[in-house]
Scaffold this motif. Structure first.
Motif, mmCIF file in Angstrom:
data_model
loop_
_atom_site.group_PDB
_atom_site.id
_atom_site.type_symbol
_atom_site.label_atom_id
_atom_site.label_comp_id
_atom_site.label_asym_id
_atom_site.label_seq_id
_atom_site.Cartn_x
_atom_site.Cartn_y
_atom_site.Cartn_z
ATOM 1 N N LYS A 19 -22.631 85.437 -17.376
ATOM 2 C CA LYS A 19 -23.479 84.442 -18.046
ATOM 3 C C LYS A 19 -22.679 83.263 -18.604
ATOM 4 C CE LYS A 19 -23.447 86.697 -22.595
ATOM 5 N NZ LYS A 19 -24.292 87.252 -23.674
ATOM 6 N N ASP A 20 -21.372 83.452 -18.833
ATOM 7 C CA ASP A 20 -20.541 82.369 -19.382
ATOM 8 C C ASP A 20 -20.020 81.420 -18.305
ATOM 9 O OD1 ASP A 20 -20.835 83.269 -21.951
ATOM 10 O OD2 ASP A 20 -19.062 84.551 -21.879
ATOM 11 N N LEU A 21 -20.172 81.779 -17.035
ATOM 12 C CA LEU A 21 -19.656 80.961 -15.943
ATOM 13 C C LEU A 21 -20.768 80.138 -15.308
ATOM 14 C CD1 LEU A 21 -17.251 83.462 -14.130
ATOM 15 C CD2 LEU A 21 -16.604 81.485 -15.493
ATOM 16 N N PRO A 22 -20.447 78.922 -14.841
ATOM 17 C CA PRO A 22 -21.442 78.134 -14.109
ATOM 18 C C PRO A 22 -21.682 78.733 -12.729
ATOM 19 C CG PRO A 22 -19.334 76.997 -14.115
ATOM 20 C CD PRO A 22 -19.178 78.201 -15.012
ATOM 21 N N CYS A 23 -22.609 78.162 -12.007
ATOM 22 C CA CYS A 23 -22.941 78.684 -10.687
ATOM 23 C C CYS A 23 -21.824 78.400 -9.683
ATOM 24 C CB CYS A 23 -24.257 78.079 -10.189
ATOM 25 S SG CYS A 23 -24.176 76.310 -9.879
ATOM 26 N N GLU A 24 -21.946 79.018 -8.514
ATOM 27 C CA GLU A 24 -20.924 78.884 -7.473
ATOM 28 C C GLU A 24 -20.714 77.427 -7.066
ATOM 29 O OE1 GLU A 24 -20.774 80.019 -2.771
ATOM 30 O OE2 GLU A 24 -21.518 81.563 -4.152
ATOM 31 N N LYS A 25 -21.795 76.664 -6.952
ATOM 32 C CA LYS A 25 -21.679 75.258 -6.547
ATOM 33 C C LYS A 25 -20.896 74.449 -7.571
ATOM 34 C CE LYS A 25 -24.432 71.303 -4.996
ATOM 35 N NZ LYS A 25 -25.810 70.788 -4.736
ATOM 36 N N THR A 26 -21.129 74.710 -8.859
ATOM 37 C CA THR A 26 -20.391 73.997 -9.902
ATOM 38 C C THR A 26 -18.914 74.367 -9.880
ATOM 39 O OG1 THR A 26 -22.378 73.952 -11.280
ATOM 40 C CG2 THR A 26 -20.274 73.551 -12.383
ATOM 41 N N ILE A 27 -18.613 75.639 -9.633
ATOM 42 C CA ILE A 27 -17.210 76.060 -9.503
ATOM 43 C C ILE A 27 -16.533 75.285 -8.380
ATOM 44 C CG2 ILE A 27 -15.695 77.982 -8.860
ATOM 45 C CD1 ILE A 27 -16.659 78.369 -11.626
ATOM 46 N N GLY A 28 -17.222 75.128 -7.248
ATOM 47 C CA GLY A 28 -16.667 74.347 -6.136
ATOM 48 C C GLY A 28 -16.414 72.896 -6.518
ATOM 49 N N THR A 29 -17.337 72.304 -7.306
ATOM 50 C CA THR A 29 -17.159 70.926 -7.767
ATOM 51 C C THR A 29 -15.954 70.808 -8.688
ATOM 52 O OG1 THR A 29 -19.553 70.579 -7.622
ATOM 53 C CG2 THR A 29 -18.298 68.999 -8.933
ATOM 54 N N ILE A 30 -15.789 71.803 -9.557
ATOM 55 C CA ILE A 30 -14.630 71.791 -10.469
ATOM 56 C C ILE A 30 -13.329 71.885 -9.674
ATOM 57 C CG2 ILE A 30 -13.462 73.079 -12.308
ATOM 58 C CD1 ILE A 30 -16.230 73.916 -13.315
ATOM 59 N N LEU A 31 -13.290 72.747 -8.658
ATOM 60 C CA LEU A 31 -12.093 72.871 -7.817
ATOM 61 C C LEU A 31 -11.753 71.538 -7.168
ATOM 62 C CD1 LEU A 31 -12.740 76.334 -6.141
ATOM 63 C CD2 LEU A 31 -10.759 75.744 -7.531
ATOM 64 N N ASN A 32 -12.757 70.814 -6.685
ATOM 65 C CA ASN A 32 -12.509 69.505 -6.074
ATOM 66 C C ASN A 32 -11.962 68.515 -7.095
ATOM 67 O OD1 ASN A 32 -13.318 70.221 -3.489
ATOM 68 N ND2 ASN A 32 -15.439 69.651 -3.833
ATOM 69 N N ARG A 33 -12.537 68.535 -8.311
ATOM 70 C CA ARG A 33 -12.059 67.607 -9.336
ATOM 71 C C ARG A 33 -10.621 67.897 -9.740
ATOM 72 N NH1 ARG A 33 -17.530 67.561 -11.927
ATOM 73 N NH2 ARG A 33 -16.889 69.291 -13.278
ATOM 74 N N LEU A 34 -10.228 69.167 -9.671
ATOM 75 C CA LEU A 34 -8.859 69.549 -10.034
ATOM 76 C C LEU A 34 -7.868 69.360 -8.896
ATOM 77 C CD1 LEU A 34 -9.575 72.800 -12.104
ATOM 78 C CD2 LEU A 34 -9.078 70.514 -12.959
ATOM 79 N N GLY A 35 -8.352 68.894 -7.746
ATOM 80 C CA GLY A 35 -7.449 68.602 -6.630
ATOM 81 C C GLY A 35 -7.307 69.717 -5.630
ATOM 82 N N TYR A 36 -8.151 70.756 -5.707
ATOM 83 C CA TYR A 36 -8.105 71.864 -4.750
ATOM 84 C C TYR A 36 -9.286 71.718 -3.799
ATOM 85 C CZ TYR A 36 -4.896 73.840 -8.145
ATOM 86 O OH TYR A 36 -3.841 74.036 -9.008
ATOM 87 N N CYS A 37 -8.978 71.320 -2.588
ATOM 88 C CA CYS A 37 -10.037 70.980 -1.642
ATOM 89 C C CYS A 37 -10.121 72.041 -0.557
ATOM 90 C CB CYS A 37 -9.760 69.612 -1.020
ATOM 91 S SG CYS A 37 -11.069 68.998 0.024
ATOM 92 N N LEU A 38 -11.316 72.614 -0.375
ATOM 93 C CA LEU A 38 -11.535 73.589 0.685
ATOM 94 C C LEU A 38 -12.065 72.841 1.897
ATOM 95 C CD1 LEU A 38 -11.487 76.629 1.387
ATOM 96 C CD2 LEU A 38 -13.880 76.713 0.727
ATOM 97 N N ARG A 39 -11.139 72.393 2.758
ATOM 98 C CA ARG A 39 -11.547 71.543 3.863
ATOM 99 C C ARG A 39 -10.524 71.685 4.987
ATOM 100 N NH1 ARG A 39 -12.435 65.628 1.992
ATOM 101 N NH2 ARG A 39 -10.191 65.736 1.737
ATOM 102 N N ARG A 40 -11.005 71.771 6.201
ATOM 103 C CA ARG A 40 -10.089 71.897 7.334
ATOM 104 C C ARG A 40 -9.533 70.529 7.711
ATOM 105 N NH1 ARG A 40 -12.567 76.109 11.810
ATOM 106 N NH2 ARG A 40 -12.676 77.928 10.460
ATOM 107 N N VAL A 41 -8.235 70.490 7.920
ATOM 108 C CA VAL A 41 -7.583 69.292 8.434
ATOM 109 C C VAL A 41 -6.690 69.728 9.581
ATOM 110 C CG1 VAL A 41 -7.588 68.069 6.252
ATOM 111 C CG2 VAL A 41 -5.688 69.546 6.780
ATOM 112 N N GLN A 42 -6.143 68.784 10.270
ATOM 113 C CA GLN A 42 -5.277 69.110 11.392
ATOM 114 C C GLN A 42 -4.088 69.935 10.912
ATOM 115 O OE1 GLN A 42 -3.711 65.714 13.358
ATOM 116 N NE2 GLN A 42 -2.931 66.833 15.097
#
Length: 401
Positions: free
Chosen positions: A131-154
């Protein structure tokens, strides 16, 4: 005060809606001056505008000083701002699972852990409740803001995976965490970077200048090279880069460690264990006889327990020092590194976590192919304590008097 018709009031309200910020305040204040005897409460009663906004507009007209709107301070704050400990825990969980951009084209880090996995890890490892944690989508947004990107590159996703890969990562996380918690243990990350060609060739970057920097249109002929070797103190962020003038050999790597330790051993008097994160490259492999011989000598000479914790094959980009190479490559990308002096000076001006690196030039010329015979190395093999399940990727060298 003038009595305004309903149509006139509707026109004024419509005109005000088309304005924003200081312009809207100035318009409402001028209407109040002209029709409501400078009384903000009368304008509020007649038209419905906010009297505080009108009062601010009147003060701006009177003084000529326009207030700057702080829109960023409005609205709901970001989750990690409201709860800083959540950011600390997310970084602690994401960092060991992250790699730098393989081509150094962005400062984003690509992480193995998903937003769903991060949420589960926060509950299991950091004792957060659901109950103290935001939803999965918000966690993903926080990871992006902190510079951790889940994305495929070459080349971001390794083409191969050995059976021990997951076990090696689990072991690395355990060993690194144990070292960070020990007061007499120091963890460093080491690696060599691709050689730097000393020439007038373009490195593909851009710079802000009146005239474009001109480079050779072809890379031809013999070029002098520098071989960078980096040592990163993972906890403090202090980076040391040694530039060699010859080859990346086992002797060059261990000599670099010797230089670094001699320069810093006064502040590390309490250190009894040195944990080294590295990849299993040809010159620092755990089965490279010359490298292991030199590391045993290094341990004995400095009375240090040496722990070699290797990253699995094809996953060397997860090594922390690789991110320093990405910063350096972006830092000097628009420069012609045509002399040793230019290369060293540009390296000195980069920063990693706000700290400029220590830069040194190693002028020793190293010979390639130096190795011990199998018989000679067998006499030293008992000095190496290899892990039973990961003998190639986790080993310890204990000093002898």
């Amino acid at each position: 005060m003038l009595t305004l018709s309903k149509q006139y009031i509707a026109t004024l309200k419509n005109a005000a809606k088309k304005l924003t910020g200081a312009k809207r305040r100035a318009f409402e204040a001028q209407v109040t001056l002209d029709y409501f005897d400078s009384k903000a409460y009368l304008a509020e009663q007649a038209i419905g505008w906010d009297r505080k906004t009108i009062a601010l507009g009147l003060n701006e007209l009177r003084t000529g000083i326009v207030c700057v709107d702080n829109f960023k301070a409005r609205g709901n704050k970001k989750t990690e701002v409201k709860n800083p400990q959540m950011e600390v825990d997310i970084v602690a969980l994401a960092e060991p699972q992250s790699q730098t951009d393989p081509k150094f084209q962005t400062l984003f880090k690509y992480t193995r852990i998903t937003a769903k996995g991060m949420r589960i890890a926060l509950i299991i490892e950091k004792n957060w409740t659901d109950k103290d944690l935001p939803c999965e989508k918000t966690i993903g947004t926080i990871l992006n803001r902190l510079g951790y990107c889940l994305r495929r590159v070459q080349k971001a996703k390794p083409l191969k995976k050995i059976p021990e890969t997951d076990a090696i990562f689990d072991n690395l996380i355990k060993i690194n965490k144990a070292s960070d918690l020990r007061e007499d243990s120091l963890r460093i990350s080491i690696d060599t970077k691709a050689k730097v060609d000393l020439c007038d060739s373009s490195r593909g970057g851009t710079s802000r200048c009146r005239k474009a920097v001109k480079a050779n249109d072809h890379d031809m002929g013999f070029k002098d090279k520098l071989a960078p070797f980096g040592i990163l103190n993972v906890m403090t962020g202090l980076l040391t880069i040694l530039f060699g003038v010859s080859f990346e050999t086992s002797d060059f790597i261990v000599d670099g460690l010797e230089h670094w330790w001699n320069d810093n051993k006064e502040q590390y008097r309490h250190i009894k264990q040195l944990v080294i994160n590295l990849d299993n490259g040809p010159q620092n492999s755990s089965h490279r006889t010359q490298f292991m011989k030199r590391m045993i000598e290094f341990a004995d000479k400095n009375n240090l327990e040496i722990v070699l914790a290797y990253y699995p094959p094809y996953y060397s980009k997860y090594n922390a020092i690789e991110r320093c190479w990405g910063i350096l490559e972006n830092h000097w990308s628009a420069t012609l590194l045509n002399t040793i002096e230019t290369t060293l000076e540009w390296a000195k001006t980069m920063t990693w976590k706000g700290i400029s690196p220590v830069i040194k030039l190693v002028k020793i010329v190293y010979q390639k192919g130096v190795r011990m015979t199998k018989k000679a190395f067998n006499a030293l093999a008992n000095r190496i304590d290899r892990d039973a399940s990961l003998p190639k990727y986790y080993l310890t060298i204990r000093p002898q008097a």
